[in-house]
Design an enzyme around this catalytic site. Structure first.
Site, PDB file in Angstrom:
ATOM      1  N   GLU A  46     -12.728  -8.135 -30.556  1.00  0.00           N
ATOM      2  CA  GLU A  46     -11.554  -7.258 -30.556  1.00  0.00           C
ATOM      3  C   GLU A  46     -11.269  -6.715 -29.164  1.00  0.00           C
ATOM      4  O   GLU A  46     -12.191  -6.514 -28.363  1.00  0.00           O
ATOM      5  CB  GLU A  46     -11.717  -6.068 -31.508  1.00  0.00           C
ATOM      6  N   THR A  47      -9.991  -6.501 -28.916  1.00  0.00           N
ATOM      7  CA  THR A  47      -9.534  -5.746 -27.759  1.00  0.00           C
ATOM      8  C   THR A  47      -8.726  -4.573 -28.280  1.00  0.00           C
ATOM      9  O   THR A  47      -7.854  -4.730 -29.139  1.00  0.00           O
ATOM     10  CB  THR A  47      -8.679  -6.598 -26.822  1.00  0.00           C
TER      11      THR A  47
END
Length: 273
Positions: A46-47
């Protein structure tokens, strides 16, 4: 524009779960397609993207999470990573409120450097194992629970810690077994160990075969194991190759997740958004 890589749910670099963190100066997000391109470039599970909100509202920051292939409704480790960046750069401290697709979430920074996430507790519903789950995992589960719409995983209890640690799933087959992923878990083998349960998280349906440490999964693991052990405060180890530790505190409809984080890369996003 700054972009950072933060290892979450660990107190040392190159362990835990790495997340990208981008803090935007503007008061709005760019198009989702631009955010998705950055998340694909970062290519971590994830970002997190955050931007400040006007004072006086129910939240202080807006927060969104993207895997390399899609936006998700809830992510624990990237929230911890974002809170760590806001705290260590002195942009925000104490308790911070975030407007997200899962409602308003809170993080609290402590004097010892740890951070606590205040997340909704996942509702657990016992179900029969869906077709293909046992074959995809390569082992028969003791029990299976649906974790509700917000988390979207199957919580799968296995016989013992060794069964969790030695799993070698068929990821292609596993992708069709749940909305988001499959969490395999078992009680700790040795009661003298400094943790109460182990887990592993598999999310091929959203482009992640195995997630190193999944904060949101612990909103389901906490009520599951608290009911078994008769205690609200527990310690979980996610037994991936990188491993990570999550302290869980069940508070009825809310679950508190506490962990550490370490910034390992501090750079600049040259392409812009």
């Amino acid at each position: 524009m700054k972009i950072r890589i933060v290892d979450a749910f660990t107190d040392r670099p190159f362990a835990g779960n790495p997340a990208g963190v981008v803090i935007l100066d503007s008061g709005a997000f760019p198009g989702a397609d631009r955010l998705q391109l950055v998340a694909a470039e970062v290519n971590l599970s994830e970002t997190a993207f955050v931007h400040p909100l006007p004072p006086g509202g129910e939240a202080d920051w807006a927060l969104r999470w993207f895997t390399p292939t899609t936006e998700v409704d809830l992510c624990g480790h990237a929230t911890l990573a974002a809170a760590h960046v806001l705290h260590t750069t002195e942009v925000a401290g104490g308790t911070v409120r975030y407007a997200t697709r899962s409602g308003v979430l809170r993080t609290t920074a402590h004097a010892d450097g740890t951070l606590t996430l205040d997340f909704p507790t996942a509702p657990l519903k016992p179900i029969s194992a869906p077709p293909g789950l046992t074959a995809a995992l390569g082992v028969a589960p003791l029990s299976v629970h649906d974790t509700g719409e917000q988390v979207g995983d199957l919580l799968v209890e296995l016989a013992d810690e060794r069964a969790v640690r030695t799993l070698r799933p068929d990821f292609a087959a596993l992708a069709s077994c749940s909305r988001r992923g499959v969490i395999a878990t078992a009680a700790a083998e040795d009661p003298a160990d400094a943790y109460d349960f182990v887990s592993r998280g598999f999310f091929p349906a959203v482009g992640i075969d195995e997630d190193p440490v999944t904060g949101s999964a612990h909103t389901a693991l906490a009520p599951f194991w608290s009911a078994r052990f008769g205690r609200d405060d527990l310690v979980g180890v996610q037994a991936s190759a990188r491993s990570g530790l999550v302290r869980t505190s069940l508070r009825g409809e809310r679950t508190l997740l506490t962990g550490s984080a370490v910034t390992v890369i501090d750079g600049e996003l040259l392409a812009g958004l």
